[in-house]
Design an enzyme around this catalytic site. Structure first.
Site, PDB file in Angstrom:
ATOM      1  CG  ASP A  79      39.900  46.454  40.807  1.00 56.02           C
ATOM      2  OD1 ASP A  79      39.558  46.152  41.970  1.00 56.02           O
ATOM      3  OD2 ASP A  79      40.747  45.810  40.167  1.00 56.02           O
ATOM      4  CD  GLU A 128      35.172  39.282  45.140  1.00 58.36           C
ATOM      5  OE1 GLU A 128      36.098  38.967  45.913  1.00 58.36           O
ATOM      6  OE2 GLU A 128      35.158  40.315  44.455  1.00 58.36           O
TER       7      GLU A 128
END
Length: 257
Positions: free
Chosen positions: A61, A153
């Protein structure tokens, strides 16, 4: 000795047939657990990290932090039989921000014949509907692309209820637009506190660099595992996040348009 005692107790309590059935179930459970833990980690020098070779579909990613990417070199890279097959690209963040390299990365990933996905970095302090619409305005998905991803996150000091309900609103809004259930990306700690027991219906992409097994996550929902942040890929400057698809390969379509 302990096993013999256990078998003896089972025989006395339940009879031969039930005992045989329970023993078969126990053998299946142990076999699956051993197989699950056997990741066949192997250091691949070209990538600079150990890879769990049990899995056959590897990917990365990226975001603006990876700067300009030479996608042709990325696609050509192969080492020890491993070729990158997919990439997730950061698209948006919060209610208004767009990753400055998204448009180019999204286009070039497609040209490079990598299966691609787009993700949104979620801020619990921002309106979840506005964040969902920010992603929807910027990202056009087509057949073969991964389902949308919410990158969860940070908590920003918000209450558990605010975080969970906000994520739910983002997920439901995005699902209604793309007609596919989005993927939740998060780490082990946030998964246990906010996702498990609250948002279990969504596919899971877990970031966990400390474990060598995946026992702590729902095997029916865990599709992707980010196992390292420190890989190297030709055509990309600096360190790169590495991921694997952990379901059976024929289930890849479960999380793609």
């Amino acid at each position: 000795m302990k096993i013999r005692v256990l078998v003896s107790i089972i025989l006395k309590r339940y009879g031969l047939w039930i005992a045989a059935f329970l023993i078969v179930l126990a053998v299946i459970f142990v076999t699956r657990r051993v197989k699950k833990d056997n990741m066949d980690w192997r250091f691949v020098q070209a990538f600079g990290i150990k890879l769990p070779m049990r899995y056959g579909i590897h990917g990365i990613d990226v975001s603006r932090h990876n700067d300009r990417i030479d996608w042709k070199r990325v696609r050509r890279m192969e080492a020890d039989g491993v070729r990158l097959q997919f990439v997730f690209v950061k698209a948006t963040e919060g209610a208004t921000l767009t990753d400055k390299h998204f448009a180019k990365n999204w286009r070039e990933a497609k040209k490079s014949e990598l299966r691609r996905g787009a993700y949104h970095f979620y801020h619990p302090t921002r309106d979840p509907i506005k964040q969902a619409n920010n992603f929807i305005r910027r990202v056009e998905l087509g057949p073969g692309d991964f389902a949308p991803v919410v990158d969860f996150e940070v908590t920003n000091g918000q209450s558990d209820d605010t975080i969970i309900e906000g994520l739910r609103l983002w997920l439901e809004t995005v699902e209604a637009h793309y007609h596919i259930r989005p993927i939740i990306y998060t780490n082990g700690s946030l998964y246990r506190r906010y996702i498990s027991g609250n948002l279990d219906d969504y596919p899971l992409w877990i970031a966990d660099y400390s474990t060598r097994h995946l026992r702590n996550y729902d095997p029916d929902k865990l599709y992707l595992w980010q196992h390292s942040q420190t890989g190297w890929v030709q055509g990309i400057r600096g360190r790169v996040d590495f991921n694997v698809f952990v379901m059976d390969e024929n289930q890849l379509g479960d999380i793609c348009l």
